[in-house]
Design an enzyme around this catalytic site. Structure first.
Site, PDB file in Angstrom:
ATOM      1  N   GLU A  85       0.823  -1.223   0.000  1.00  0.00           N
ATOM      2  CA  GLU A  85       0.000   0.000   0.000  1.00  0.00           C
ATOM      3  C   GLU A  85       0.852   1.267   0.000  1.00  0.00           C
ATOM      4  O   GLU A  85       0.623   2.192   0.779  1.00  0.00           O
ATOM      5  CB  GLU A  85      -0.974   0.004   1.189  1.00  0.00           C
ATOM      6  CG  GLU A  85      -2.184  -0.870   0.948  1.00  0.00           C
ATOM      7  CD  GLU A  85      -3.299  -0.681   1.978  1.00  0.00           C
ATOM      8  OE1 GLU A  85      -3.285   0.310   2.716  1.00  0.00           O
ATOM      9  OE2 GLU A  85      -4.167  -1.558   2.020  1.00  0.00           O
TER      10      GLU A  85
HETATM   11  C1  LIG Z   1       3.353  -9.527   0.578  1.00  0.00           C
HETATM   12  C2  LIG Z   1       2.823  -8.586  -0.430  1.00  0.00           C
HETATM   13  C3  LIG Z   1       1.456  -8.466  -0.621  1.00  0.00           C
HETATM   14  C4  LIG Z   1       0.955  -7.636  -1.620  1.00  0.00           C
HETATM   15  N1  LIG Z   1      -0.392  -7.635  -1.877  1.00  0.00           N
HETATM   16  C5  LIG Z   1      -0.829  -6.972  -2.987  1.00  0.00           C
HETATM   17  C6  LIG Z   1      -2.191  -7.111  -3.408  1.00  0.00           C
HETATM   18  O1  LIG Z   1      -3.001  -7.776  -2.772  1.00  0.00           O
HETATM   19  N2  LIG Z   1      -2.567  -6.470  -4.538  1.00  0.00           N
HETATM   20  C7  LIG Z   1      -1.705  -5.712  -5.271  1.00  0.00           C
HETATM   21  O2  LIG Z   1      -2.087  -5.189  -6.281  1.00  0.00           O
HETATM   22  N3  LIG Z   1      -0.407  -5.554  -4.884  1.00  0.00           N
HETATM   23  C8  LIG Z   1       0.043  -6.175  -3.780  1.00  0.00           C
HETATM   24  N4  LIG Z   1       1.360  -6.048  -3.392  1.00  0.00           N
HETATM   25  C9  LIG Z   1       2.237  -5.155  -4.154  1.00  0.00           C
HETATM   26  C10 LIG Z   1       2.711  -3.975  -3.346  1.00  0.00           C
HETATM   27  O3  LIG Z   1       1.701  -3.061  -3.129  1.00  0.00           O
HETATM   28  C11 LIG Z   1       3.927  -3.423  -4.093  1.00  0.00           C
HETATM   29  O4  LIG Z   1       4.916  -4.351  -3.838  1.00  0.00           O
HETATM   30  C12 LIG Z   1       4.424  -2.147  -3.630  1.00  0.00           C
HETATM   31  O5  LIG Z   1       3.628  -1.165  -4.153  1.00  0.00           O
HETATM   32  C13 LIG Z   1       5.891  -1.858  -4.007  1.00  0.00           C
HETATM   33  O6  LIG Z   1       6.293  -2.335  -5.246  1.00  0.00           O
HETATM   34  P1  LIG Z   1       7.676  -3.148  -5.388  1.00  0.00           P
HETATM   35  O7  LIG Z   1       7.687  -4.197  -4.347  1.00  0.00           O
HETATM   36  O8  LIG Z   1       7.815  -3.569  -6.764  1.00  0.00           O
HETATM   37  O9  LIG Z   1       8.796  -2.099  -5.001  1.00  0.00           O
HETATM   38  P2  LIG Z   1       9.439  -0.982  -5.939  1.00  0.00           P
HETATM   39  O10 LIG Z   1       8.376  -0.127  -6.498  1.00  0.00           O
HETATM   40  O11 LIG Z   1      10.397  -1.594  -6.871  1.00  0.00           O
HETATM   41  O12 LIG Z   1      10.218  -0.104  -4.864  1.00  0.00           O
HETATM   42  C14 LIG Z   1      11.489  -0.482  -4.352  1.00  0.00           C
HETATM   43  C15 LIG Z   1      11.938   0.606  -3.391  1.00  0.00           C
HETATM   44  O13 LIG Z   1      12.036   1.846  -4.081  1.00  0.00           O
HETATM   45  C16 LIG Z   1      11.305   2.847  -3.403  1.00  0.00           C
HETATM   46  N5  LIG Z   1      10.799   3.809  -4.394  1.00  0.00           N
HETATM   47  C17 LIG Z   1      10.122   3.587  -5.532  1.00  0.00           C
HETATM   48  N6  LIG Z   1       9.853   4.749  -6.152  1.00  0.00           N
HETATM   49  C18 LIG Z   1      10.370   5.732  -5.391  1.00  0.00           C
HETATM   50  C19 LIG Z   1      10.435   7.149  -5.470  1.00  0.00           C
HETATM   51  N7  LIG Z   1       9.901   7.843  -6.462  1.00  0.00           N
HETATM   52  N8  LIG Z   1      11.054   7.819  -4.488  1.00  0.00           N
HETATM   53  C20 LIG Z   1      11.628   7.180  -3.451  1.00  0.00           C
HETATM   54  N9  LIG Z   1      11.597   5.844  -3.317  1.00  0.00           N
HETATM   55  C21 LIG Z   1      10.973   5.125  -4.276  1.00  0.00           C
HETATM   56  C22 LIG Z   1      10.217   2.115  -2.675  1.00  0.00           C
HETATM   57  O14 LIG Z   1       9.803   2.863  -1.545  1.00  0.00           O
HETATM   58  C23 LIG Z   1      10.941   0.847  -2.264  1.00  0.00           C
HETATM   59  O15 LIG Z   1      11.642   1.087  -1.079  1.00  0.00           O
HETATM   60  C24 LIG Z   1       1.857  -6.863  -2.392  1.00  0.00           C
HETATM   61  C25 LIG Z   1       3.221  -6.945  -2.171  1.00  0.00           C
HETATM   62  C26 LIG Z   1       3.714  -7.801  -1.221  1.00  0.00           C
HETATM   63  C27 LIG Z   1       5.189  -7.884  -1.039  1.00  0.00           C
END
Ligand SMILES: Cc1cc2nc3c(=O)[nH]c(=O)nc-3n(C[C@H](O)[C@H](O)[C@H](O)COP(=O)(O)OP(=O)(O)OC[C@H]3O[C@@H](n4cnc5c(N)ncnc54)[C@H](O)[C@@H]3O)c2cc1C
Length: 821
Positions: A504
């Site tokens: 989220e």
């Molecule tokens: C256990 C789990 C359950 C989930 N459940 C759902 C679900 O039910 N439905 C759904 O749709 N999604 C779900 N998700 C997805 C989740 O919401 C995303 O993983 C999340 O939005 C982050 O994406 P990412 O993991 O690819 O990280 P990335 O987007 O790759 O981010 C990696 C890091 O970079 C940072 N970052 C990225 N952009 C910026 C910026 N502009 N400035 C500073 N920092 C930045 C982030 O804060 C993070 O620390 C789930 C994920 C997990 C791990």
């Protein structure tokens, strides 16, 4: 005499700015003052420079009051400059900005929060029915969950627990009663999730997800009547297991921009008929409940290349409901999240056809998906994850305090060492603050607010606070927390921490980009109005721009004066809304609100659109805003709780920490201020006597630790709402041992003094016998000591397993190989 007149002039101008006297009134006051001083010169000495100075101020104010004149001279000229400096905002960013409402964040951004209004907000409460549900089915579900069994043996929530969840309609907490749901308030939803999370994260997440952003929530707000009538009762009864699939494999934090999933408008077969619909292709990952879902809420980019709906080809992000048994849908595979075994996995779809009726809200909602999601998140982000975070804080307070009291080293409970008291105080103070913020925000939600900025603050701070609390609790426990087994009640929480940090809106992004970035635009009293007017090409917009610009200038000047005067008076220049031990904190918060607004404004004005890329500055300003909100919540909580004196150490820790954080964050901004040298000047205005706030002092730390190390009302209030196990399981054993140790303390001290030997669980049998024989303790006291020592032994022991249990069949082979070698 001359100096006195100088002070009168300066003070008059400062007071006009401090009190934010409207321009017309300020002008009238200065004109009157000029005339009055001129006339008074016949009665006593009034220096001519003083009369002239009053006159000059009055003339400047007259100039500013005549709108056409100031437009001609200033605002019309700045209009073009402002348009160029405006940050470029994408459509999805704009939708995020437009989502939700402004609540107490607006007051914090005013520079003079109206505390009396905050204190009028009702205290948090649950209805009788909601409380009965928390004390009944939720408590019972907690009792039935065995963390070790679920995680290590089943690696899923067992069927009987799923059945229990459905039987009690736990998937329908947010669904209104007319659709067969429980129709709970946000407060009750949070209370349920918090209690479950204090026991078992897998159960908590399983219940939380259908009650968070997903099909249920979206249908409630945007669904057609037909969709609601059909799906909501099925969801409430647990006949449908929903999931919400937004995150594409190519996307993450940039969920909209990185989305590759498509829905192409076409004709297709649905239930034997040819209808207009969407052909969907998607590849999503991380989707909670997807492996067992029967109904997918799916976000995708809709396209209409054949013009079946109109002229537009790219229709935008759209949300639809896809039955999991539709041809082409792929679900079932699982990911393995750290520390919890809730259902989470990928889902793919190949040429899945759905009719337009399956779009949430029907055909007219095609392309509105992102707005719908952002609107829902504006409220939802404040409920589920903050509840799990607070549960972690409360359990850390409960367990680390109890363990630090029963675990002895160097012949003393470890909690009596100051080194341990520091993390204990951090846990206690943070938990008090987290819970205060959780409850205040939930009250706002139940009043109908959708405070997007505050929800983001809660999501970030309460999941981060959870991490800090559990990390501290791990350190307090030492080896006990590191060794896995049924007796370890902490490590699972520790392992699963990153989940709530990531989902989220991952925390780094939320802090660096969303909280202040969105807060500054949304909650600032003038910025949005200036931006809207500057973007508006119609000629009338210049008038609105002029009004907003001068409102902004007045606001900025006033905040500068307020920050200075509040700094010079150490906050005394403002009147607190209450008397007593918290009154100074109210004054300090008002002072910091003015300082924050002044600094934030200067940064925004200096950087313009470039501010978006200065995430370090934005992050520090976010920290200041966050702690202004957390501090407000703490002060409100104390009043709501009836000002219990025993809670003062917790409040003092939380407020001292928040004020210190605000100060350090602002100093960090000024140290890196984009215009060299200016930071130092501003620092002189907001901190005229240097730093004003120190971190929590040693005495406060001792007092907070003491709350956690004993049984008392403040501790009960602090951990209220978690599952207190009375079973013979790991958390239950600590609770029992803690109580028995406190009860047996007097007798143990008597034994130790008489027999000159400290009581341990290894020597207690003999010492107790001797003490009874020599009349040092009674038989009844002896029983308490025995029970306490036995209970301590059960807690201190850690689990060990045979090699086969850990290594499986590989162990035998390895042993044979070692022997052979
Ligand atoms: C256990 C789990 C359950 C989930 N459940 C759902 C679900 O039910 N439905 C759904 O749709 N999604 C779900 N998700 C997805 C989740 O919401 C995303 O993983 C999340 O939005 C982050 O994406 P990412 O993991 O690819 O990280 P990335 O987007 O790759 O981010 C990696 C890091 O970079 C940072 N970052 C990225 N952009 C910026 C910026 N502009 N400035 C500073 N920092 C930045 C982030 O804060 C993070 O620390 C789930 C994920 C997990 C791990």
């Amino acid at each position: 005499m001359e100096t006195l007149y100088f002070f009168i002039l300066v003070l008059t101008v400062l007071m006009l700015a401090y009190k934010r006297v409207p321009l017309v009134w300020a002008m009238a006051i200065m004109v009157t003052a000029t005339v009055a001083w001129t006339e008074l010169r016949f009665l006593f000495y009034v220096p001519s420079w003083f009369r002239w100075s009053n006159g000059i101020v009055a003339v400047i104010l007259i100039g500013f009051t005549i709108a056409p004149l100031r437009r001609l001279l200033i605002s019309d000229r700045l209009w073009g400059v402002f348009r160029k400096a405006l940050p470029r905002v994408s459509e999805t960013e704009q939708e995020a900005l437009d989502a939700g409402t402004i609540w107490w964040d607006g007051e914090l951004f005013s520079g003079r929060p109206r505390w009396k209004e905050l204190l009028k907000v009702p205290a948090p409460s649950l209805s009788e029915e909601e409380q009965a549900f928390i004390d009944g089915p939720i408590e019972e579900l907690c009792r039935r969950t065995d963390d070790w069994e679920i995680s290590e043996k089943h690696r899923r929530l067992p069927d009987e627990l799923w059945a229990f969840i459905h039987e009690h309609r736990m998937f329908g907490m947010i669904i209104p009663k007319e659709y067969g749901g429980l129709g709970f308030s946000a407060q009750a939803n949070s209370a349920a999730v918090m209690k479950l999370a204090s026991r078992n994260l897998t159960a908590a997440i399983t219940v939380m997800v259908p009650n968070s952003l997903g099909p249920g929530e979206l249908l409630l707000h945007y669904g057609t009547q037909e969709q609601r009538d059909y799906y909501l009762p099925r969801l409430a009864r647990g006949e449908e297991v929903p999931c919400f699939a937004l995150t594409s494999t190519t996307a993450g934090s940039d969920a909209a921009g990185g989305m590759n999933d498509t829905g192409v408008v076409c004709r297709g077969e649905w239930q034997g008929k040819t209808v207009l619909g969407l052909r969907l292709n998607w590849n999503k990952r991380y989707i909670t409940l997807a492996p067992v879902a029967t109904l997918l809420g799916l976000a995708f980019k809709a396209r209409d290349p054949d013009g079946l709906l109109g002229d537009e080809v790219e229709l935008g992000i759209t949300c639809a409901l896809v039955p999991a048994d539709a041809p082409g849908v792929e679900i079932g595979e699982r990911h393995m999240p750290t520390g919890a075994v809730f259902m989470n996995g990928p889902t793919r779809g190949k040429d899945v056809f759905i009719p337009l009726d399956q779009v949430i809200g029907g055909q007219e909602r095609i392309g509105q998906g992102w707005r719908m999601l952002m609107q829902s998140l504006a409220a939802g982000r404040a409920i589920s994850l903050p509840a799990t975070g607070t549960a972690g804080g409360k359990m850390s307070s409960l367990l680390a305090g109890a363990y630090a009291r029963i675990r002895k080293q160097f012949d003393m409970p470890i909690g009596f060492f100051e080194g341990i008291q520091e993390p204990l105080a951090r846990i206690g103070g943070r938990t008090y603050r987290m819970d205060a913020a959780r409850q205040l925000t939930l009250v706002a939600l139940d009043l109908g607010e959708k405070p997007g900025v505050l929800s983001a603050i809660l999501k970030y701070q309460l999941t981060e606070g959870n991490r800090q609390c559990i990390n501290d609790a791990m350190d307090v426990h030492g080896g006990k927390a590191v060794i896995m087994g049924p007796g370890n009640y902490l490590a699972r929480g520790y392992q699963s921490l990153p989940i709530s940090i990531t989902v989220e809106g991952a925390n780094i992004l939320t802090r660096s980009l969303i909280i202040f970035g969105q807060g500054a635009i949304r909650a600032h009293p003038w910025l949005l109005k200036e931006m809207a007017a500057a973007r508006d090409p119609r000629p009338g917009a210049r008038k609105a721009f002029d009004k907003a610009l001068f409102g902004h200038v007045g606001y900025m000047l006033s905040n500068m004066v307020r920050a200075l005067m509040l700094g010079l008076s150490a906050g005394h220049a403002t009147r607190p809304p209450v008397k007593g031990p918290t009154s100074r904190y109210f004054q300090q918060m008002t002072r910091m609100s003015a300082a924050f607004c002044f600094v934030a404004d200067l940064v925004l004005v200096t950087l313009g659109g470039g501010f978006k890329f200065r995430e370090m500055l934005s992050g520090r300003l976010a920290d200041a805003l966050i702690h202004l909100y957390l501090g407000s919540a703490v002060l409100k909580r104390f009043e709501d709780d009836g000002r219990p004196e025993e809670d003062l150490p917790l409040l003092t820790w939380a407020m001292d920490d928040s004020l210190h954080t605000i100060q350090e964050s602002l100093k960090g901004v000024l140290q890196n201020f984009p215009v060299p040298g200016m930071g130092r000047l501003i620092k002189w205005i907001i901190f005229p006597f240097g730093s004003s706030y120190a971190p929590p002092g040693d005495e406060t730390i001792r007092q907070v630790a003491d709350i956690l190390l004993t049984e008392n009302d403040a501790r009960d209030r602090l951990v209220d709402g978690v599952y207190l196990s009375d079973q013979e399981d790991a958390p239950g054993n600590v609770q029992t041992a803690f109580h028995l140790v406190l009860t047996a303390t007097q007798a143990e001290n008597a034994i130790r003094n008489a027999l000159k030997t400290p009581v341990t669980w290894e020597n207690h049998e003999e010492l107790v016998r001797k003490a009874v024989e020599s009349g040092v303790i009674t038989e009844e006291q002896a029983t308490t000591v025995r029970l306490a020592q036995e209970a301590v032994r059960r807690v201190i022991e850690v689990d060990s397993f045979s090699r086969e249990e850990i290594e499986g069949s590989g162990a035998a082979t390895a042993s044979a190989a070692t022997e052979a070698a």
